[in-house]
Design a protein around this motif. Sequence first.
Motif, PDB file in Angstrom:
ATOM      1  N   ILE A  89     -38.661 -21.087   7.527  1.00 46.67           N
ATOM      2  CA  ILE A  89     -37.274 -21.090   7.055  1.00 46.67           C
ATOM      3  C   ILE A  89     -36.884 -22.381   6.354  1.00 46.67           C
ATOM      4  O   ILE A  89     -36.153 -22.359   5.344  1.00 46.67           O
ATOM      5  CB  ILE A  89     -36.299 -20.803   8.241  1.00 46.67           C
ATOM      6  CG1 ILE A  89     -34.868 -20.657   7.722  1.00 46.67           C
ATOM      7  CG2 ILE A  89     -36.400 -21.884   9.299  1.00 46.67           C
ATOM      8  CD1 ILE A  89     -34.640 -19.454   6.854  1.00 46.67           C
ATOM      9  N   ILE A  90     -37.367 -23.526   6.808  1.00 50.79           N
ATOM     10  CA  ILE A  90     -36.947 -24.797   6.201  1.00 50.79           C
ATOM     11  C   ILE A  90     -37.471 -24.907   4.771  1.00 50.79           C
ATOM     12  O   ILE A  90     -36.725 -25.220   3.837  1.00 50.79           O
ATOM     13  CB  ILE A  90     -37.410 -25.994   7.046  1.00 50.79           C
ATOM     14  CG1 ILE A  90     -36.689 -25.993   8.403  1.00 50.79           C
ATOM     15  CG2 ILE A  90     -37.140 -27.307   6.305  1.00 50.79           C
ATOM     16  CD1 ILE A  90     -37.081 -27.136   9.313  1.00 50.79           C
ATOM     17  N   GLU A 106     -38.553 -22.445   2.828  1.00 50.48           N
ATOM     18  CA  GLU A 106     -37.997 -21.375   2.000  1.00 50.48           C
ATOM     19  C   GLU A 106     -36.558 -21.685   1.576  1.00 50.48           C
ATOM     20  O   GLU A 106     -36.166 -21.456   0.422  1.00 50.48           O
ATOM     21  CB  GLU A 106     -38.062 -20.046   2.750  1.00 50.48           C
ATOM     22  CG  GLU A 106     -39.478 -19.501   2.883  1.00 50.48           C
ATOM     23  CD  GLU A 106     -39.520 -18.186   3.662  1.00 50.48           C
ATOM     24  OE1 GLU A 106     -38.424 -17.650   3.972  1.00 50.48           O
ATOM     25  OE2 GLU A 106     -40.628 -17.713   3.963  1.00 50.48           O
ATOM     26  N   THR A 107     -35.783 -22.207   2.509  1.00 51.97           N
ATOM     27  CA  THR A 107     -34.398 -22.577   2.184  1.00 51.97           C
ATOM     28  C   THR A 107     -34.363 -23.697   1.148  1.00 51.97           C
ATOM     29  O   THR A 107     -33.503 -23.712   0.267  1.00 51.97           O
ATOM     30  CB  THR A 107     -33.652 -23.008   3.461  1.00 51.97           C
ATOM     31  OG1 THR A 107     -33.675 -21.938   4.405  1.00 51.97           O
ATOM     32  CG2 THR A 107     -32.204 -23.378   3.146  1.00 51.97           C
ATOM     33  N   GLU A 139     -34.833 -22.191  -2.232  1.00 52.16           N
ATOM     34  CA  GLU A 139     -33.604 -21.496  -2.640  1.00 52.16           C
ATOM     35  C   GLU A 139     -32.572 -22.488  -3.161  1.00 52.16           C
ATOM     36  O   GLU A 139     -31.890 -22.231  -4.166  1.00 52.16           O
ATOM     37  CB  GLU A 139     -33.035 -20.708  -1.456  1.00 52.16           C
ATOM     38  CG  GLU A 139     -33.871 -19.496  -1.064  1.00 52.16           C
ATOM     39  CD  GLU A 139     -33.396 -18.856   0.236  1.00 52.16           C
ATOM     40  OE1 GLU A 139     -32.333 -19.287   0.750  1.00 52.16           O
ATOM     41  OE2 GLU A 139     -34.081 -17.954   0.746  1.00 52.16           O
ATOM     42  N   LYS A 140     -32.446 -23.624  -2.489  1.00 50.55           N
ATOM     43  CA  LYS A 140     -31.500 -24.657  -2.936  1.00 50.55           C
ATOM     44  C   LYS A 140     -31.935 -25.245  -4.281  1.00 50.55           C
ATOM     45  O   LYS A 140     -31.102 -25.533  -5.140  1.00 50.55           O
ATOM     46  CB  LYS A 140     -31.401 -25.767  -1.884  1.00 50.55           C
ATOM     47  CG  LYS A 140     -30.649 -25.371  -0.631  1.00 50.55           C
ATOM     48  CD  LYS A 140     -30.581 -26.534   0.351  1.00 50.55           C
ATOM     49  CE  LYS A 140     -29.805 -26.152   1.613  1.00 50.55           C
ATOM     50  NZ  LYS A 140     -29.769 -27.277   2.598  1.00 50.55           N
ATOM     51  N   THR A 186     -44.650 -21.536   0.261  1.00 50.71           N
ATOM     52  CA  THR A 186     -44.045 -22.210   1.411  1.00 50.71           C
ATOM     53  C   THR A 186     -44.811 -21.909   2.694  1.00 50.71           C
ATOM     54  O   THR A 186     -45.536 -20.919   2.790  1.00 50.71           O
ATOM     55  CB  THR A 186     -42.584 -21.777   1.572  1.00 50.71           C
ATOM     56  OG1 THR A 186     -42.533 -20.348   1.684  1.00 50.71           O
ATOM     57  CG2 THR A 186     -41.744 -22.210   0.375  1.00 50.71           C
TER      58      THR A 186
END
Length: 775
Positions: A45-46, A48-49, A52-53, A73
């Motif tokens: 999640i870290i 991937e986020t 996205e950012k 990722t």
Amino acid sequence: MTEIKKVAVIGAGVMGAGIAAHVANAGIAVLLLDIVPAGASNRNIIAETAVEKLLKADPAAFMSKRAAKLVSTGNIEDNLADLSSCDWIVEAVIERLDIKQALYTRIEEARRPGSVVSSNTSTIPLSDLTAGLPESFKRDFLITHFFNPPRYMRLLEIVAGAETNPDTVAAVSHFADVKLGKTVVACKDTPGFIANRLGTYWLQLAVGEAFALNLKVEEADTVMGRPFGFPKTGVFGLIDLVGLDLMPHVQGSLKRALPAADPFHATLRDEPLIARMIETGFTGRKGKGGFYRLNRENGQKLKEAIDLATGDYRPQAKAVVPELEEGGGKDLAALMSAPGPAGRYARAVMARTLAYAARLVPEAADDIVAVDDAMRLGYNWKFGPFELIDKIGAARLIDMLKADGVEVPALLALAAERPFYRVEAGARQYLGTDGTYRDIVRPAGVLLLADIKLKSQPLLKNGSAALWDIGEGVVCLEFTSKSNALDEGIISLLAKALKLTKEKYKALVIYNEGSNFSVGANLGLALFACNIGAFGEVEKLVASGQKAYQDMKYAPFPVVAAPSGLALGGGCEILLHADAVQAHAESYIGLVECGVGVLPAWGGCTAMLERWQTDPKFPKGPMPAPSKVFETVSTATVAKSAAEAKELKFLREGDGITMNRDRLLADAKARALALVEGYAPPKPIDLTLPGPTGKVAMDMAVDGFAKRGLATPHDRVVSGALALVLTGGDADHTEPVSQARLLELEREGFMTLIRTNATLDRIEHILETGKPLRN
């Protein structure tokens, strides 16, 4: 060390993710890893986020959406074994030695022997990072200190250890230079390296002296801004940008690492106001505000600045600095000797900052060139500290330091009456620590017009442009007008350059070393001509520009354009008429004429229609190409990178992209020479266009936008004129439309629009404010 074909970045914070994005910009596959959060259902999640950012970041971290696809990722629990497929592993985790060393132990177990490991640390010495680790790790380890944001900041500081394999340093340096576009500065293993060591000293000193002299933040930033060639943010604006909360961490690490005798310690002052601002969330632009803020209370947008004495916000005001009005803005020695508050502030900050820079050679850097490069590229100074000393005069600076009771560094005393830089026999030289001058040696593959100018005279020259012989039968047309705006001088010299190249040379490159390739036509001159009714002169310039661009396109030799920065309007049209383009990756290209109420009339409409209609992958028929060009040009779309410019067809797929700005001219010259043998100019082609029915469709689309409030009344007028050109005019078409007819339509459309008051209002507004008028 093998070629770097895949990179891993561990740590998906702001810096780590930014580094990963920029590696992907270079077309290199990159693996981005971070920890697994406690209780997370998505273990990646870290990372991937973070991606996205990055995709939503402004300014954009990726040069194109295609680059983002090169980032994969994962996490350091499940994917550490994947490091075995990576040639370079970048660690960008939190600045804690224990965490970094524990990670290095795991990396050493997973990586392939001979792969590079580097840390992006900005504060921890290499000797501390590698203490206790095996020799095999030390041999492949170095520090690679990127600056934020990694895509845009050109500086990369590299620190090698005593055990680091020199081949490893060379391989990473070459990759960073050619693939990532960085200027690599070799630093010694000293606290803060070069840029942050000196930059933090400067910022800390500038803030402390502003408090001590009771200056307003606007006054301090006006002095510590453009007079010295610093960014217009000044000091307080810069701290707001990077974050007030970051400064104590950098200062703290330097305080712990530097010896007690270092002058840095004297800059450390406890300012209760700053501590209170950090505690209450006023950490700059990322927080509630900082030294400056935008007050949005009661629906207003009021720019405010903090009062350093009271801590209260007040309306921001333009600084009144008499010392700058009296010549101090150009004569730095006069400014630093002025008796008023601004003069005392300039001297208190800059005399000691420049002296501190002199202390860093050879302690932190081998020579002054490294220090100057670090500050120009890491802090966006226009001049490095030693270049500033030359402007002031080393002897005058020494006198100031002695009068103020500041120790004169040995290197500054060595210079005394001599400059730190000089030109000798056509070569720029710098003063070494032994008192002798040495030539500045460019890396292989770097060719700068600035160096050519030291050794030669222009073949042709006027007030707006010059033509230079750059060797091997290639000449270079350089724009020299303000912002490289295109005017009659540039158009006339282009015509002369084409004639001379045909007679005596093999190829022409169009290139300059300004901040921008060209912002387009000189609107001020156009507005002046229109205001005195000299529309005939405007039409003559349009016609002469069309002719020069057509002559360039169909010249019997190759023409290569090499843009960097903005290439707008007429600047973009130069690229559209060149045989090939070698663009710096950070080229921002577009036909923006509709934004100022006119349309592209130097062949831009015609060239874009040709590119879309001849694209074998694009739908055929008379309407698709005009519709696509209408969409791009009517909205004044600007590509935010050279890669994106290919997607919009401002560049062709076969055009080249150079990542390192300093390599652009050499790459363009090589491209031109590669085209010489067997060169034949393109042949004009006719275009199949839809005529009046196509224009009706475009007008209807604009009407729809107008009803939704997205198009203004004059937008409709401008779009209508553009649609008339792109669809081929009023006549129904049974035969293809010639390029000559399209150029005629461009001229007619431009002249119709330039005669309207609404267009003149747009031009006047953008000249006065820099912003488009929505009328």
